[in-house]
Motif scaffolding. Structure first.
Motif, PDB file in Angstrom:
ATOM      1  N   LEU A   1       8.893  16.056  66.068  1.00 49.76           N
ATOM      2  CA  LEU A   1       7.849  16.592  66.937  1.00 49.76           C
ATOM      3  C   LEU A   1       6.592  16.975  66.168  1.00 49.76           C
ATOM      4  CD1 LEU A   1       9.999  18.768  69.336  1.00 49.76           C
ATOM      5  CD2 LEU A   1       8.737  16.694  69.921  1.00 49.76           C
ATOM      6  N   SER A   2       6.750  17.482  64.960  1.00 50.96           N
ATOM      7  CA  SER A   2       5.580  17.914  64.190  1.00 50.96           C
ATOM      8  C   SER A   2       4.647  16.748  63.883  1.00 50.96           C
ATOM      9  CB  SER A   2       5.995  18.639  62.912  1.00 50.96           C
ATOM     10  OG  SER A   2       6.595  17.744  62.009  1.00 50.96           O
ATOM     11  N   PHE A   3       5.182  15.544  63.748  1.00 49.92           N
ATOM     12  CA  PHE A   3       4.342  14.374  63.528  1.00 49.92           C
ATOM     13  C   PHE A   3       3.372  14.174  64.692  1.00 49.92           C
ATOM     14  CE2 PHE A   3       3.569   9.878  64.448  1.00 49.92           C
ATOM     15  CZ  PHE A   3       2.883   9.510  63.304  1.00 49.92           C
ATOM     16  N   PHE A   4       3.825  14.451  65.911  1.00 51.83           N
ATOM     17  CA  PHE A   4       3.005  14.212  67.095  1.00 51.83           C
ATOM     18  C   PHE A   4       2.043  15.355  67.408  1.00 51.83           C
ATOM     19  CE2 PHE A   4       6.540  11.304  67.516  1.00 51.83           C
ATOM     20  CZ  PHE A   4       5.865  10.120  67.808  1.00 51.83           C
ATOM     21  N   GLU A   5       2.187  16.477  66.732  1.00 51.24           N
ATOM     22  CA  GLU A   5       1.281  17.598  66.956  1.00 51.24           C
ATOM     23  C   GLU A   5      -0.169  17.212  66.703  1.00 51.24           C
ATOM     24  OE1 GLU A   5       2.552  20.952  64.665  1.00 51.24           O
ATOM     25  OE2 GLU A   5       4.289  21.299  65.942  1.00 51.24           O
ATOM     26  N   GLN A   6      -0.396  16.351  65.750  1.00 50.06           N
ATOM     27  CA  GLN A   6      -1.764  15.935  65.445  1.00 50.06           C
ATOM     28  C   GLN A   6      -2.431  15.297  66.669  1.00 50.06           C
ATOM     29  OE1 GLN A   6      -2.002  12.565  62.680  1.00 50.06           O
ATOM     30  NE2 GLN A   6       0.157  12.149  63.075  1.00 50.06           N
ATOM     31  N   TYR A   7      -1.673  14.569  67.461  1.00 53.51           N
ATOM     32  CA  TYR A   7      -2.223  13.934  68.654  1.00 53.51           C
ATOM     33  C   TYR A   7      -2.475  14.952  69.754  1.00 53.51           C
ATOM     34  CZ  TYR A   7      -0.723   9.840  66.097  1.00 53.51           C
ATOM     35  OH  TYR A   7      -0.544   8.902  65.113  1.00 53.51           O
TER      36      TYR A   7
ATOM     37  N   ALA B   1     -10.413  17.815  72.389  1.00 56.37           N
ATOM     38  CA  ALA B   1     -11.274  17.028  73.275  1.00 56.37           C
ATOM     39  C   ALA B   1     -11.432  17.727  74.625  1.00 56.37           C
ATOM     40  CB  ALA B   1     -10.703  15.629  73.458  1.00 56.37           C
ATOM     41  N   LEU B   2     -10.356  18.300  75.144  1.00 54.47           N
ATOM     42  CA  LEU B   2     -10.418  19.029  76.404  1.00 54.47           C
ATOM     43  C   LEU B   2     -11.311  20.257  76.270  1.00 54.47           C
ATOM     44  CD1 LEU B   2      -9.489  19.500  79.319  1.00 54.47           C
ATOM     45  CD2 LEU B   2      -7.472  20.686  78.390  1.00 54.47           C
ATOM     46  N   LYS B   3     -11.163  20.985  75.182  1.00 56.95           N
ATOM     47  CA  LYS B   3     -11.985  22.171  74.932  1.00 56.95           C
ATOM     48  C   LYS B   3     -13.461  21.782  74.879  1.00 56.95           C
ATOM     49  CE  LYS B   3     -12.804  25.896  71.717  1.00 56.95           C
ATOM     50  NZ  LYS B   3     -13.056  26.136  70.339  1.00 56.95           N
ATOM     51  N   LYS B   4     -13.765  20.718  74.164  1.00 59.38           N
ATOM     52  CA  LYS B   4     -15.150  20.251  74.046  1.00 59.38           C
ATOM     53  C   LYS B   4     -15.695  19.853  75.418  1.00 59.38           C
ATOM     54  CE  LYS B   4     -18.011  16.875  71.657  1.00 59.38           C
ATOM     55  NZ  LYS B   4     -18.029  15.714  70.775  1.00 59.38           N
ATOM     56  N   PHE B   5     -14.899  19.154  76.195  1.00 59.05           N
ATOM     57  CA  PHE B   5     -15.305  18.728  77.533  1.00 59.05           C
ATOM     58  C   PHE B   5     -15.613  19.935  78.417  1.00 59.05           C
ATOM     59  CE2 PHE B   5     -14.060  17.850  81.947  1.00 59.05           C
ATOM     60  CZ  PHE B   5     -14.970  16.849  82.262  1.00 59.05           C
ATOM     61  N   ILE B   6     -14.736  20.939  78.383  1.00 57.16           N
ATOM     62  CA  ILE B   6     -14.921  22.136  79.208  1.00 57.16           C
ATOM     63  C   ILE B   6     -16.154  22.911  78.763  1.00 57.16           C
ATOM     64  CG2 ILE B   6     -13.926  24.390  79.775  1.00 57.16           C
ATOM     65  CD1 ILE B   6     -11.178  22.987  79.772  1.00 57.16           C
TER      66      ILE B   6
END
Length: 107
Positions: A84-90, A97-102
């Motif tokens: 699971l830790s490998f996928f945390e980067q994604y 990206a969501l934070k930037k969009f908001i």
């Protein structure tokens, strides 16, 4: 570190009842009778789930007198954590990206 098991840890925790069994055994040792009292399934089904968890190395059984007692062995869960830790980067990228969009939408 690699833990040898006859069953895949991912497969072992795929069942909600087995995940609940693991949660129940956190920090304590329980007999199959005590475990069965906590679930709406019969002793045979509980025993089957415990067998799968045992084969995956997630629980340890020990005979104490006439009963078998079970304890959690969390070490094989490291395999899940590593995967699971490998996928945390994604996930982090998507959240940024969501934070930037908001934030842009509020300006």
């Amino acid at each position: 570190m690699v833990y040898e098991s006859r069953h895949d840890v991912f497969q072992a925790i795929s069942d909600p009842s087995r995940r609940s069994l693991l949660n129940l055994l956190v920090g304590k040792e329980m007999s199959i009778t005590g475990i069965t009292e906590c679930f709406p399934i019969n002793r045979t089904a509980v025993n089957k789930h415990l067998h799968i968890l045992s084969n995956a190395g997630l629980v340890k059984s020990q005979k104490v007198g006439r009963e078998t007692r079970y304890t959690l062995k969390p070490e094989p869960l490291i395999e899940l954590q590593n995967w699971l830790s490998f996928f945390e980067q994604y996930w982090d990228k998507k959240l940024l990206a969501l934070k930037k969009f908001i934030e842009e939408d509020n300006d």
